[in-house]
Design a protein around this motif. Sequence first.
Motif, PDB file in Angstrom:
ATOM      1  N   CYS A 196       1.096  14.078 -13.851  1.00  0.00           N
ATOM      2  CA  CYS A 196       0.209  15.083 -13.263  1.00  0.00           C
ATOM      3  C   CYS A 196       0.543  15.393 -11.809  1.00  0.00           C
ATOM      4  O   CYS A 196       0.054  16.370 -11.253  1.00  0.00           O
ATOM      5  N   GLY A 197       1.339  14.566 -11.146  1.00  0.00           N
ATOM      6  CA  GLY A 197       1.710  14.805  -9.758  1.00  0.00           C
ATOM      7  C   GLY A 197       0.736  14.288  -8.737  1.00  0.00           C
ATOM      8  O   GLY A 197       0.922  14.471  -7.541  1.00  0.00           O
ATOM      9  N   LYS A 198      -0.328  13.624  -9.169  1.00  0.00           N
ATOM     10  CA  LYS A 198      -1.335  13.107  -8.261  1.00  0.00           C
ATOM     11  C   LYS A 198      -0.810  11.867  -7.539  1.00  0.00           C
ATOM     12  O   LYS A 198      -0.059  11.065  -8.108  1.00  0.00           O
ATOM     13  N   LEU A 199      -1.190  11.695  -6.265  1.00  0.00           N
ATOM     14  CA  LEU A 199      -0.771  10.529  -5.499  1.00  0.00           C
ATOM     15  C   LEU A 199      -1.578   9.302  -5.917  1.00  0.00           C
ATOM     16  O   LEU A 199      -2.795   9.373  -6.074  1.00  0.00           O
ATOM     17  N   ILE A 200      -0.884   8.179  -6.064  1.00  0.00           N
ATOM     18  CA  ILE A 200      -1.502   6.944  -6.536  1.00  0.00           C
ATOM     19  C   ILE A 200      -1.258   5.865  -5.494  1.00  0.00           C
ATOM     20  O   ILE A 200      -0.128   5.669  -5.046  1.00  0.00           O
TER      21      ILE A 200
ATOM     22  N   ASN B 118       0.825  -1.206   0.000  1.00  0.00           N
ATOM     23  CA  ASN B 118       0.000   0.000   0.000  1.00  0.00           C
ATOM     24  C   ASN B 118       0.863   1.262   0.000  1.00  0.00           C
ATOM     25  O   ASN B 118       0.622   2.197   0.733  1.00  0.00           O
ATOM     26  N   LYS B 119       1.861   1.266  -0.805  1.00  0.00           N
ATOM     27  CA  LYS B 119       2.775   2.399  -0.903  1.00  0.00           C
ATOM     28  C   LYS B 119       2.185   3.419  -1.871  1.00  0.00           C
ATOM     29  O   LYS B 119       1.690   3.070  -2.937  1.00  0.00           O
ATOM     30  N   THR B 120       2.219   4.687  -1.496  1.00  0.00           N
ATOM     31  CA  THR B 120       1.727   5.727  -2.393  1.00  0.00           C
ATOM     32  C   THR B 120       2.873   6.220  -3.261  1.00  0.00           C
ATOM     33  O   THR B 120       3.992   6.397  -2.795  1.00  0.00           O
TER      34      THR B 120
END
Length: 127
Positions: free
Chosen positions: A121-125, A113-115
Amino acid sequence: MNNRMRLEKFIFWAFTAIVVLGFGALSFAMAPYMDDACEDDFVWVFVILGLAVLFIALNALIAVFIYKDASKRNMNAWLWMLAVIYIPNFIGLLFYLFARRQHHSLSETEPRNKTKQCPHCGKLIQS
């Protein structure tokens, strides 16, 4: 992503069906000429059939390995199986072994579960 997986499966099985039907048509076309060759001895027929079965079994084992390994590495498993099986002389297998070095698989020590941050776009996944 699910539609892409269906397309890859379809391409693999369609190409496989074309190859199998082609070999079936070829053997059907050669059947009338095989009577002369089979008059004397059937031993060579069994040797060739045995080698063909061995070759098919080896390809099946390689295909299972490729599917499991490519799935684990988040690669296109169906398309890699298609390439490995139908590119002759194990050149496809060499291509896969080279390409798998470029991909990173999740190991047991890494948290699942690593972000990560999207490079575009720089969004966290969540992975």
